[in-house]
Scaffold this active site. Structure first.
Site, PDB file in Angstrom:
ATOM      1  N   GLY A 255      96.754  20.927  46.427  1.00  0.00           N
ATOM      2  CA  GLY A 255      97.454  21.999  45.716  1.00  0.00           C
ATOM      3  C   GLY A 255      97.403  21.754  44.229  1.00  0.00           C
TER       4      GLY A 255
ATOM      5  N   CYS B 125      94.480  15.016  49.058  1.00  0.00           N
ATOM      6  CA  CYS B 125      94.639  15.236  47.615  1.00  0.00           C
ATOM      7  C   CYS B 125      96.128  15.265  47.220  1.00  0.00           C
ATOM      8  CB  CYS B 125      93.892  16.516  47.230  1.00  0.00           C
ATOM      9  SG  CYS B 125      93.728  16.705  45.467  1.00  0.00           S
ATOM     10  N   TYR B 126      96.665  16.435  46.929  1.00  0.00           N
ATOM     11  CA  TYR B 126      98.092  16.513  46.577  1.00  0.00           C
ATOM     12  C   TYR B 126      98.954  15.922  47.696  1.00  0.00           C
ATOM     13  CZ  TYR B 126     102.512  18.631  45.066  1.00  0.00           C
ATOM     14  OH  TYR B 126     103.803  18.833  44.655  1.00  0.00           O
TER      15      TYR B 126
ATOM     16  N   HIS C  64      88.573  15.517  49.047  1.00  0.00           N
ATOM     17  CA  HIS C  64      88.623  16.597  50.042  1.00  0.00           C
ATOM     18  C   HIS C  64      87.592  16.371  51.152  1.00  0.00           C
ATOM     19  CE1 HIS C  64      91.391  19.308  47.922  1.00  0.00           C
ATOM     20  NE2 HIS C  64      90.904  18.735  46.844  1.00  0.00           N
TER      21      HIS C  64
ATOM     22  N   GLU D 174      87.235  18.075  53.715  1.00  0.00           N
ATOM     23  CA  GLU D 174      86.883  19.351  54.345  1.00  0.00           C
ATOM     24  C   GLU D 174      85.723  20.086  53.672  1.00  0.00           C
ATOM     25  OE1 GLU D 174      89.550  18.618  52.652  1.00  0.00           O
ATOM     26  OE2 GLU D 174      90.242  20.216  51.353  1.00  0.00           O
TER      27      GLU D 174
ATOM     28  N   ASP E 100      84.052  42.649  63.631  1.00  0.00           N
ATOM     29  CA  ASP E 100      85.451  42.437  64.033  1.00  0.00           C
ATOM     30  C   ASP E 100      85.903  43.490  65.051  1.00  0.00           C
ATOM     31  OD1 ASP E 100      85.196  40.561  62.071  1.00  0.00           O
ATOM     32  OD2 ASP E 100      86.313  41.690  60.564  1.00  0.00           O
TER      33      ASP E 100
ATOM     34  N   LYS F  73      86.302  34.474  60.621  1.00  0.00           N
ATOM     35  CA  LYS F  73      85.100  35.291  60.848  1.00  0.00           C
ATOM     36  C   LYS F  73      84.042  34.544  61.678  1.00  0.00           C
ATOM     37  CE  LYS F  73      83.095  39.189  59.255  1.00  0.00           C
ATOM     38  NZ  LYS F  73      83.822  40.456  59.077  1.00  0.00           N
TER      39      LYS F  73
END
Ligand code: XMP
Length: 518
Positions: A58, A83-84, A169, A171, A226, A374
């Site tokens: 963040g 991180c944060y 990070h 990710e 979708d 998605k």
């Protein structure tokens, strides 16, 4: 496991990567959902408890954070800080966080410390950092397991408490062994069992549809991935009680007409095509302001949809109870806005295509995909045996080429976008490039420029090509297409589309430009 109640709670502190942590975790086989810290504490007060918690990154500083994290850490569930999140953990357990003077941003090298190792991950690798403050001293009972090249603490662990934290990070794709580093938490630290795969996903979405009982359901059907996946899986439960209404607003591309006719022929969905081109064009006549055009398109859609549905209900002696929508997880996450100054603000993205319909028509909402991303919807489309090309179509906005004809929407202007878009589409498919772009389209610019066609002077308009790469439409980069490709598209458009003498290529990323021009 109930979908959306994921066994792992990801607490969002506003990092632009929070959704990515969720996706990566699911890819590794662990269900998870995103909550704000306020929502997390409320859930804990209501007696709920996850199997594990991930504290996201963040933009704030722990020095300004006044949240009481006691209820979260008192749960004593395995916790990962990213991180944060690492700074929150360090501060809470008595370590020292130092206010940054110079942050670490971008690629950085890390080195494992103190015999720390993870199977198949080298002791030194490249990761993605994005922080200002840093942990100066680890809390007691914690071990420094990773340091960055410039000696800063980049990872800490307390295996007794099942707590792990990374300053970088794991990710993001730029982190070389990101998946393995994330998986270290799930398997070695938290000892979790996998509870997420295609079958579970499909089962859970199907259960959402089964739960509504024996009711008539109406789908506002666009033919995009979708609504197609939502309708296909719902039809497996509802059979003939599902009707799909497709509104032809006259703002579609040739490929959209071909697609809807193909779906009508090759699927067993009840698709009703409503031709409303004239109403849309007459309501839009004379308007040039983008927001006004969008509003007219939206209200005309609702008026026509409502009228046609009433007629249909009368003629077939049925009453629809539910409106089926292909709403996705990013549309419903209550998230922290990283853009709002001062930190935490709740932003809920509204679904801008059929918003307003359920209220007006007294319909309940059925949104079986609302916990999926998605990519996961595409995975489900494949699992439902839908044609690959249908599942991988580029996104197309609700207002269609209404936002791609800048200025007034006349039949002739619409034709110019339709014909140029078709040329771009054909060239992308022909040259096997369609799947390499996230979205590709043409825009009519309402400027006249001088040219020469044959031996005569031409004074005609400009088509702009917009081709972008993105993962979620929130940010995008323009795609560097080859000169050969651009030149063949340009040649065809100037030769084949009457009224166009010039073709330009948009080299703007988002931000600052949006993907659409209006
Ligand atoms: P922008 O132009 O905001 O677009 O960068 C981001 C993505 O959203 C699509 N888009 C829309 N989709 N209804 C939609 O369903 C809309 O009103 C709308 N406006 C933009 C756009 O095509 C891109 O994929």
């Amino acid at each position: 496991m109930e979908l959306g109640k994921g066994s792992i709670w990801i607490i969002d502190f506003g990092s632009q990567y929070t959704q990515l942590i969720t996706r990566r975790s699911r890819e590794l086989g662990y269900s998870c959902s995103i909550f704000t810290v306020e929502k997390t504490i409320e859930k804990i007060k209501n007696g709920q408890k996850p199997n594990a918690i991930i504290l996201s990154g963040g933009p704030q500083s722990v020095f300004e954070d006044t949240t009481d994290y006691k209820p979260i850490f008192d749960l004593e569930v395995p916790t990962l800080g990213v991180c944060y999140g690492m700074q929150i953990i360090s501060q809470y357990f008595g370590g020292v966080v130092k206010r940054g003077t110079q942050g670490e941003y971008g690629k950085a090298k890390i080195h494992f410390q103190n015999n720390f190792n993870i199977n198949q991950v080298p002791a030194s690798s490249n990761v993605w950092m994005s922080h200002f403050d840093h942990v100066k001293k680890v809390p007691c009972d914690f071990t420094t397991i990773i340091k960055s090249e410039n000696g800063l603490i980049a990872g800490i662990e307390n295996l007794k408490k099942s707590i792990l934290a990374y300053q970088f990070h794991p990710e993001v794709n730029h982190t070389e062994f990101g998946k393995e580093l994330l998986n270290h938490f799930f398997t070695d630290v938290a000892n979790l069992s996998q509870d997420w795969d295609d079958n579970i996903m499909l089962d859970n979405c199907t259960k959402e549809v089964e739960a509504i009982g024996d009711e008539y359901v109406l789908c506002a059907f666009s033919g995009g991935v979708d609504s197609l996946v939502a309708a296909t899986l719902s039809q497996r439960v509802l059979g003939d009680k599902l009707y799909c209404f497709f509104v032809d607003n006259g703002l579609l591309r040739p490929q959209d007409y071909d697609h809807i006719n193909l779906l009508k022929k090759e699927t067993s969905l009840n698709i009703e095509i409503i031709n409303a081109k004239d109403e849309f064009l007459s309501n839009l006549a004379g308007y040039t302001e983008p927001e006004k055009k969008r509003k007219i398109i939206g209200t005309t859609f609702i008026d026509i949809f409502e009228k046609k549905v009433k007629e249909f209900e009368k003629n077939h002696a049925i009453t629809f109870t539910y409106l089926l929508q292909g709403t996705l997880y990013p549309d419903v996450i209550e998230s922290v806005s990283p853009h709002k100054k001062g930190g935490k603000s709740v932003t809920i993205k509204s679904h801008h295509n059929v918003g307003g319909l359920p209220d007006r028509m007294n319909l309940k909402l059925l949104e079986p995909l609302k916990f999926l991303f998605k990519d996961e919807v595409r995975q489900m489309g494949m699992k439902l045996d839908l044609n690959t090309a249908w599942v991988h179509r580029h996104p197309f906005p609700g207002p269609g080429i209404g936002v791609r004809v800048l200025g007034e929407l006349t039949e002739d202007n619409i034709r110019k976008v339709q014909q140029s878009d078709q040329i771009l589409f054909e060239e992308l498919v022909e040259q096997n490039l369609y799947d390499s772009a996230w979205q590709a389209f043409t825009v009519l610019l309402p400027v006249k420029t001088v040219g020469v066609k044959g031996d005569a002077r031409a004074y005609e308009e400009v088509i702009c090509l917009r081709i972008v790469n993105s993962t979620d439409g929130m940010t995008a980069t323009w795609t560097p297409m080859s000169h050969g490709f651009l030149s063949s598209v340009s040649r065809r458009i100037t030769n084949e589309v009457k009224g166009i003498t010039r073709v330009v290529y948009d080299i703007t990323s988002k931000p600052p430009g949006t993907i659409e021009w209006e």
